[in-house]
Design a protein around this motif. Structure first.
Motif, PDB file in Angstrom:
ATOM      1  N   ASN A 275     -30.098   2.807 -30.884  1.00 42.49           N
ATOM      2  CA  ASN A 275     -29.420   1.700 -31.541  1.00 42.49           C
ATOM      3  C   ASN A 275     -29.685   0.404 -30.784  1.00 42.49           C
ATOM      4  O   ASN A 275     -29.181   0.215 -29.685  1.00 42.49           O
ATOM      5  N   LEU A 276     -30.499  -0.451 -31.367  1.00 41.39           N
ATOM      6  CA  LEU A 276     -30.751  -1.750 -30.768  1.00 41.39           C
ATOM      7  C   LEU A 276     -29.558  -2.651 -31.072  1.00 41.39           C
ATOM      8  O   LEU A 276     -29.011  -2.608 -32.177  1.00 41.39           O
ATOM      9  N   PRO A 277     -29.143  -3.465 -30.119  1.00 37.08           N
ATOM     10  CA  PRO A 277     -27.976  -4.328 -30.350  1.00 37.08           C
ATOM     11  C   PRO A 277     -28.205  -5.288 -31.523  1.00 37.08           C
ATOM     12  O   PRO A 277     -29.259  -5.918 -31.630  1.00 37.08           O
TER      13      PRO A 277
ATOM     14  N   SER B  78     -33.724  -3.408 -38.137  1.00 34.94           N
ATOM     15  CA  SER B  78     -33.303  -2.706 -36.926  1.00 34.94           C
ATOM     16  C   SER B  78     -33.839  -1.276 -36.905  1.00 34.94           C
ATOM     17  O   SER B  78     -34.354  -0.807 -35.884  1.00 34.94           O
ATOM     18  N   ARG B  79     -33.750  -0.589 -38.036  1.00 27.37           N
ATOM     19  CA  ARG B  79     -34.273   0.786 -38.107  1.00 27.37           C
ATOM     20  C   ARG B  79     -35.798   0.795 -37.944  1.00 27.37           C
ATOM     21  O   ARG B  79     -36.352   1.655 -37.264  1.00 27.37           O
ATOM     22  N   ALA B  80     -36.466  -0.177 -38.564  1.00 22.93           N
ATOM     23  CA  ALA B  80     -37.930  -0.252 -38.440  1.00 22.93           C
ATOM     24  C   ALA B  80     -38.321  -0.521 -36.983  1.00 22.93           C
ATOM     25  O   ALA B  80     -39.280   0.070 -36.469  1.00 22.93           O
ATOM     26  N   ALA B  81     -37.574  -1.397 -36.318  1.00 22.38           N
ATOM     27  CA  ALA B  81     -37.855  -1.689 -34.905  1.00 22.38           C
ATOM     28  C   ALA B  81     -37.657  -0.439 -34.054  1.00 22.38           C
ATOM     29  O   ALA B  81     -38.446  -0.173 -33.132  1.00 22.38           O
ATOM     30  N   SER B  82     -36.623   0.327 -34.365  1.00 19.84           N
ATOM     31  CA  SER B  82     -36.368   1.570 -33.631  1.00 19.84           C
ATOM     32  C   SER B  82     -37.514   2.559 -33.814  1.00 19.84           C
ATOM     33  O   SER B  82     -37.963   3.184 -32.852  1.00 19.84           O
ATOM     34  N   VAL B  83     -37.990   2.692 -35.050  1.00 19.44           N
ATOM     35  CA  VAL B  83     -39.122   3.592 -35.321  1.00 19.44           C
ATOM     36  C   VAL B  83     -40.340   3.132 -34.526  1.00 19.44           C
ATOM     37  O   VAL B  83     -41.037   3.944 -33.898  1.00 19.44           O
ATOM     38  N   PHE B  84     -40.598   1.827 -34.539  1.00 19.11           N
ATOM     39  CA  PHE B  84     -41.744   1.284 -33.818  1.00 19.11           C
ATOM     40  C   PHE B  84     -41.630   1.576 -32.321  1.00 19.11           C
ATOM     41  O   PHE B  84     -42.599   2.020 -31.689  1.00 19.11           O
ATOM     42  N   VAL B  85     -40.450   1.346 -31.741  1.00 15.99           N
ATOM     43  CA  VAL B  85     -40.250   1.591 -30.304  1.00 15.99           C
ATOM     44  C   VAL B  85     -40.471   3.068 -29.983  1.00 15.99           C
ATOM     45  O   VAL B  85     -41.146   3.406 -28.998  1.00 15.99           O
TER      46      VAL B  85
END
Length: 154
Positions: free
Chosen positions: A12-14, A41-48
């Motif tokens: 979970n990114l802030p 936010s979900r796309a960023a999490s997948v990318f990370v």
């Protein structure tokens, strides 16, 4: 044993960070819905997670447990995000310069706090006493930086 996140929901990114990134990327006056922020936010999490997994594969191939900047750069290339490599290298160099500047400033503060007699005595101690472990750490750090630079150049 700490387990790596396997699903985007585990990471979970802030929201404040996501909102700031979105605002910086868009022109003033553009509004973004709550659902769009959540999707980004979900796309960023997948990318990370994907980038971390790819970088980890490069570290494992080199029989290392620590991911390095060169692993991340290699992962970006493997993931076909070549256009990010130059900006990432530039950001890494800026980060290294910033860290070096902070370290030098901290060392200067320490020197400025010591009375002159202590500083003079300490410099004599330094001349007479070598720390082989400290020397080795510096040499190892320099070798890792050189290896990263070689990996980045290749």
């Amino acid at each position: 044993v700490r387990k790596m996140a396997e699903r985007p929901e585990d990471l979970n990114l802030p929201n404040a960070v996501i909102t700031r990134i979105i605002k910086e990327a868009l022109p003033d006056g553009v509004n973004v819905s709550k659902e769009a922020r959540s999707a980004i936010s979900r796309a960023a999490s997948v990318f990370v997670l994907y980038a971390t997994s790819c970088a980890n594969n490069f570290a494992m191939k080199s029989k290392r447990k620590t991911l390095s900047a060169s692993d991340v750069l290699a992962a970006m290339e493997e993931m076909e995000f070549d256009r990010f490599i130059t900006p990432l290298k530039d950001a890494l160099e800026a980060y290294k310069r910033e860290q070096k500047g902070k370290k030098e400033a901290s060392e200067q503060k320490k020197k400025d706090k010591k009375p002159e007699s202590e500083e003079h005595d300490k410099s004599k101690e330094d001349e007479n006493e070598e720390d082989p472990e400290g020397v080795k750490m510096v040499e190892d750090d320099q070798k890792e930086i050189e290896n990263e630079e070689e990996d980045v150049d290749n």
